[in-house]
Design a protein around this motif. Sequence first.
Motif, PDB file in Angstrom:
ATOM      1  N   ARG A 126       0.840  -1.206   0.000  1.00  0.00           N
ATOM      2  CA  ARG A 126       0.000   0.000   0.000  1.00  0.00           C
ATOM      3  C   ARG A 126       0.877   1.260   0.000  1.00  0.00           C
ATOM      4  O   ARG A 126       2.055   1.218   0.332  1.00  0.00           O
ATOM      5  CB  ARG A 126      -0.993  -0.003   1.165  1.00  0.00           C
ATOM      6  CG  ARG A 126      -0.462   0.470   2.493  1.00  0.00           C
ATOM      7  CD  ARG A 126      -1.594   1.079   3.328  1.00  0.00           C
ATOM      8  NE  ARG A 126      -1.273   1.175   4.755  1.00  0.00           N
ATOM      9  CZ  ARG A 126      -0.445   2.068   5.292  1.00  0.00           C
ATOM     10  NH1 ARG A 126       0.235   2.913   4.523  1.00  0.00           N
ATOM     11  NH2 ARG A 126      -0.238   2.085   6.590  1.00  0.00           N
ATOM     12  N   GLY A 183       3.460  -8.224   4.803  1.00  0.00           N
ATOM     13  CA  GLY A 183       4.181  -9.398   5.278  1.00  0.00           C
ATOM     14  C   GLY A 183       5.387  -9.049   6.120  1.00  0.00           C
ATOM     15  O   GLY A 183       5.815  -7.893   6.194  1.00  0.00           O
ATOM     16  N   ARG A 200     -13.099  -2.330   6.162  1.00  0.00           N
ATOM     17  CA  ARG A 200     -12.365  -2.666   7.384  1.00  0.00           C
ATOM     18  C   ARG A 200     -13.294  -3.208   8.472  1.00  0.00           C
ATOM     19  O   ARG A 200     -12.907  -4.093   9.236  1.00  0.00           O
ATOM     20  CB  ARG A 200     -11.575  -1.449   7.873  1.00  0.00           C
ATOM     21  CG  ARG A 200     -10.332  -1.246   7.028  1.00  0.00           C
ATOM     22  CD  ARG A 200      -9.544  -0.016   7.356  1.00  0.00           C
ATOM     23  NE  ARG A 200      -8.419   0.067   6.435  1.00  0.00           N
ATOM     24  CZ  ARG A 200      -7.138   0.060   6.803  1.00  0.00           C
ATOM     25  NH1 ARG A 200      -6.806   0.014   8.058  1.00  0.00           N
ATOM     26  NH2 ARG A 200      -6.183   0.105   5.902  1.00  0.00           N
TER      27      ARG A 200
HETATM   28  P1  5GP Z   1      -2.553  -0.449   7.805  1.00  0.00           P
HETATM   29  O1  5GP Z   1      -2.793  -0.351   6.335  1.00  0.00           O
HETATM   30  O2  5GP Z   1      -3.650   0.212   8.606  1.00  0.00           O
HETATM   31  O3  5GP Z   1      -1.183   0.022   8.218  1.00  0.00           O
HETATM   32  O4  5GP Z   1      -2.597  -1.990   8.189  1.00  0.00           O
HETATM   33  C1  5GP Z   1      -3.660  -2.756   7.788  1.00  0.00           C
HETATM   34  C2  5GP Z   1      -3.579  -4.148   8.379  1.00  0.00           C
HETATM   35  O5  5GP Z   1      -2.415  -4.845   7.925  1.00  0.00           O
HETATM   36  C3  5GP Z   1      -3.536  -4.198   9.897  1.00  0.00           C
HETATM   37  O6  5GP Z   1      -4.590  -5.012  10.333  1.00  0.00           O
HETATM   38  C4  5GP Z   1      -2.213  -4.823  10.218  1.00  0.00           C
HETATM   39  O7  5GP Z   1      -2.310  -5.653  11.349  1.00  0.00           O
HETATM   40  C5  5GP Z   1      -1.921  -5.638   8.974  1.00  0.00           C
HETATM   41  N1  5GP Z   1      -0.497  -5.855   8.804  1.00  0.00           N
HETATM   42  C6  5GP Z   1       0.500  -4.946   8.961  1.00  0.00           C
HETATM   43  N2  5GP Z   1       1.689  -5.517   8.750  1.00  0.00           N
HETATM   44  C7  5GP Z   1       1.453  -6.821   8.473  1.00  0.00           C
HETATM   45  C8  5GP Z   1       2.306  -7.937   8.174  1.00  0.00           C
HETATM   46  O8  5GP Z   1       3.532  -7.869   8.153  1.00  0.00           O
HETATM   47  N3  5GP Z   1       1.689  -9.115   7.923  1.00  0.00           N
HETATM   48  C9  5GP Z   1       0.355  -9.276   7.959  1.00  0.00           C
HETATM   49  N4  5GP Z   1      -0.127 -10.493   7.713  1.00  0.00           N
HETATM   50  N5  5GP Z   1      -0.468  -8.253   8.237  1.00  0.00           N
HETATM   51  C10 5GP Z   1       0.070  -7.042   8.499  1.00  0.00           C
END
Ligand code: 5GP
Length: 194
Positions: free
Chosen positions: A49, A91, A157
């Motif tokens: 993203r 990841g 979400r």
């Molecule tokens: P955001 O876009 O708000 O930063 O994160 C969105 C979602 O991605 C959150 O629920 C977060 O827990 C998940 N997320 C962030 N980093 C990782 C990652 O390394 N691996 C996985 N599987 N999910 C992640």
Amino acid sequence: MNKEELLHLSRGKGLTVVAGPTAVGKGTVVRYILENHPEVKLSVSATTRSPRPGEIDGESYFFWSMEQFDANIEAGQMLEYATVHGTNKYGTPKQPVIDAIAAGKLVLLEIDIQGARQVKAAMPEARLIFIAPPSWNELVRRLQTRGTETPEEQERRLASAEVELAAQSEFDHVVINDEVARCASEVIDLMKAN
Ligand code: 5GP
């Protein structure tokens, strides 16, 4: 490091995963822990993203293109990865996690539930902590007042959040984020117990 220590390391001793629904305040709890406990190292995730205002590449996330992300999966460099909220890949790069545990740090992963499951499968001694909201209405309120997502993104979400809340029982511990310092102290006690 002796053979037994190496075995525990490869099984995820010293590794803690926190997960929980969108807007539950995981990020705030994690920041509080990092500010108050220098022995804790947060794993920096990779994502496809775009950065939000103020986010720094290599600190908030590694911001990768889809091609870069897929190349790292191919090369076996990811401890876990998932497509989150139906759009982007997120990841955990494997090597920094292993290095930090080997250096005696308590390593914290803040990832989604699909990722948490993969970590538990790969490293069964990893501790899984679910951060839960005090109530559903409070979760909706936190997401709306954060105001960083469009209404469509908020809908997506919240749909994910319903699924995630239903998966609490798969976790080793559930900690309610009613108050940041209290929640953080419960999480750190659980991390130290691992
Ligand atoms: P955001 O876009 O708000 O930063 O994160 C969105 C979602 O991605 C959150 O629920 C977060 O827990 C998940 N997320 C962030 N980093 C990782 C990652 O390394 N691996 C996985 N599987 N999910 C992640």
